[in-house]
Write a protein that holds these residues in place. Structure first.
Motif, mmCIF file in Angstrom:
data_model
loop_
_atom_site.group_PDB
_atom_site.id
_atom_site.type_symbol
_atom_site.label_atom_id
_atom_site.label_comp_id
_atom_site.label_asym_id
_atom_site.label_seq_id
_atom_site.Cartn_x
_atom_site.Cartn_y
_atom_site.Cartn_z
ATOM 1 N N TRP A 68 23.545 -34.812 19.415
ATOM 2 C CA TRP A 68 24.246 -35.133 18.183
ATOM 3 C C TRP A 68 25.101 -33.945 17.773
ATOM 4 O O TRP A 68 24.769 -32.798 18.082
ATOM 5 C CB TRP A 68 23.250 -35.466 17.074
ATOM 6 C CG TRP A 68 22.684 -36.839 17.171
ATOM 7 C CD1 TRP A 68 23.122 -37.956 16.519
ATOM 8 C CD2 TRP A 68 21.562 -37.259 17.962
ATOM 9 N NE1 TRP A 68 22.351 -39.035 16.856
ATOM 10 C CE2 TRP A 68 21.386 -38.636 17.746
ATOM 11 C CE3 TRP A 68 20.695 -36.612 18.841
ATOM 12 C CZ2 TRP A 68 20.394 -39.377 18.357
ATOM 13 C CZ3 TRP A 68 19.694 -37.338 19.457
ATOM 14 C CH2 TRP A 68 19.550 -38.703 19.221
ATOM 15 N N SER A 69 26.157 -34.218 17.022
ATOM 16 C CA SER A 69 27.060 -33.147 16.589
ATOM 17 C C SER A 69 26.366 -32.168 15.643
ATOM 18 O O SER A 69 26.790 -31.028 15.519
ATOM 19 C CB SER A 69 28.316 -33.736 15.930
ATOM 20 O OG SER A 69 27.964 -34.504 14.801
ATOM 21 N N CYS A 70 25.250 -32.582 15.026
ATOM 22 C CA CYS A 70 24.517 -31.694 14.118
ATOM 23 C C CYS A 70 23.640 -30.695 14.881
ATOM 24 O O CYS A 70 22.964 -29.865 14.276
ATOM 25 C CB CYS A 70 23.673 -32.496 13.134
ATOM 26 S SG CYS A 70 22.356 -33.461 13.913
ATOM 27 N N GLY A 71 23.624 -30.785 16.225
ATOM 28 C CA GLY A 71 22.877 -29.831 17.027
ATOM 29 C C GLY A 71 21.551 -30.329 17.568
ATOM 30 O O GLY A 71 20.894 -29.639 18.340
ATOM 31 N N VAL A 72 21.131 -31.524 17.200
ATOM 32 C CA VAL A 72 19.873 -32.096 17.682
ATOM 33 C C VAL A 72 20.107 -32.702 19.060
ATOM 34 O O VAL A 72 21.164 -33.289 19.317
ATOM 35 C CB VAL A 72 19.358 -33.176 16.710
ATOM 36 C CG1 VAL A 72 18.155 -33.907 17.265
ATOM 37 C CG2 VAL A 72 19.043 -32.560 15.352
ATOM 38 N N ASP A 73 19.127 -32.553 19.937
ATOM 39 C CA ASP A 73 19.199 -33.247 21.219
ATOM 40 C C ASP A 73 17.794 -33.635 21.672
ATOM 41 O O ASP A 73 16.808 -33.027 21.265
ATOM 42 C CB ASP A 73 19.893 -32.408 22.294
ATOM 43 C CG ASP A 73 19.157 -31.122 22.612
ATOM 44 O OD1 ASP A 73 17.995 -31.181 23.050
ATOM 45 O OD2 ASP A 73 19.748 -30.040 22.434
ATOM 46 N N PHE A 74 17.718 -34.679 22.479
ATOM 47 C CA PHE A 74 16.468 -35.130 23.088
ATOM 48 C C PHE A 74 16.705 -35.287 24.583
ATOM 49 O O PHE A 74 17.696 -35.883 25.006
ATOM 50 C CB PHE A 74 15.999 -36.475 22.513
ATOM 51 C CG PHE A 74 15.544 -36.401 21.090
ATOM 52 C CD1 PHE A 74 14.374 -35.736 20.748
ATOM 53 C CD2 PHE A 74 16.269 -36.996 20.085
ATOM 54 C CE1 PHE A 74 13.936 -35.667 19.442
ATOM 55 C CE2 PHE A 74 15.847 -36.936 18.766
ATOM 56 C CZ PHE A 74 14.679 -36.270 18.446
ATOM 57 N N GLY A 75 15.763 -34.782 25.369
ATOM 58 C CA GLY A 75 15.879 -34.844 26.815
ATOM 59 C C GLY A 75 15.562 -36.211 27.383
ATOM 60 O O GLY A 75 14.845 -37.014 26.784
ATOM 61 N N SER A 76 16.084 -36.443 28.562
ATOM 62 C CA SER A 76 15.906 -37.706 29.264
ATOM 63 C C SER A 76 14.436 -38.056 29.457
ATOM 64 O O SER A 76 14.026 -39.195 29.229
ATOM 65 C CB SER A 76 16.609 -37.626 30.624
ATOM 66 O OG SER A 76 16.359 -38.760 31.393
#
Length: 148
Positions: free
Chosen positions: A68-76
Motif C-alpha cells: 500500500w502507498s501508506c507503507g504497509v505490505d503483506f507477503g505472499s
C-alpha cells in the motif's frame, strides 16, 4: 509446499467494504483474504481501515507481496496462509493452541492423542508448518468422542 508469487489481486466489495482481497498465485491457487481482523488488531494498520486507502495497493514488482502507498505490505506466504485458513482448508495455529488448552494438553499429550510426533506439534504451534485439514478434523473428532 512451495508458495508462489502473487499474479493478481483485486478488492472484493461486499458487506465489509474495503477489507477483502481476491488473490491468485502463480501455482494456480486462488483465494479471498479478509484483512478486517488483522487491521483491527494492529494500530500500525489503522490507515487501511479507510476504504479508499485500502484500495490503493499494488502487487510488488517481484510478485512476492502486496504493498500500500501508506507503507504497509503483506507477503505472499502469509496471505496464502490466511486465505487457506479462512477457507477452512487448514487450521489456524491459534485454534490448535486453544484446542490443546481446552484439554490441558502438553506437546506430548497432543502428539499421542493425534498420532503425531512431538516435533510436528511444535512446528504447528510455532507456525513453521501449516496445520492440515486432516489434523483439524482429527481435533474435532477427538472433541466429539470426548463429548459422547
Amino acid at each position: 509446499m512451495s508458495i508462489g508469487k502473487i499474479t493478481a489481486a483485486v478488492v472484493k466489495d461486499g458487506a465489509r467494504r474495503g477489507s477483502r482481497i481476491a488473490l491468485e498465485w502463480d501455482d494456480g491457487y486462488t483465494g479471498i483474504v479478509d484483512l478486517t481482523p488483522v487491521i483491527a488488531a494492529h494500530k500500525a494498520l489503522a490507515p487501511l481501515a479507510d476504504a479508499d486507502a485500502f484500495r490503493d495497493f499494488q502487487i510488488a514488482g517481484d510478485g512476492w507481496s502486496i504493498e500500500w502507498s501508506c507503507g504497509v505490505d503483506f507477503g505472499s506466504e502469509q496471505l496464502h496462509r490466511w486465505a487457506r485458513e479462512q477457507a477452512g482448508e487448514i487450521m489456524p495455529a491459534r485454534a490448535f493452541r486453544a484446542w490443546m488448552q481446552r484439554h490441558d494438553m502438553t506437546l506430548d499429550a497432543a502428539a499421542q492423542a493425534l498420532g503425531l510426533s512431538r516435533r510436528t506439534i511444535a512446528y504447528y504451534l510455532s507456525e513453521e508448518q501449516v496445520i492440515p485439514k486432516t489434523v483439524m478434523l482429527a481435533t474435532e473428532g477427538y472433541d466429539g468422542r470426548r463429548a459422547a
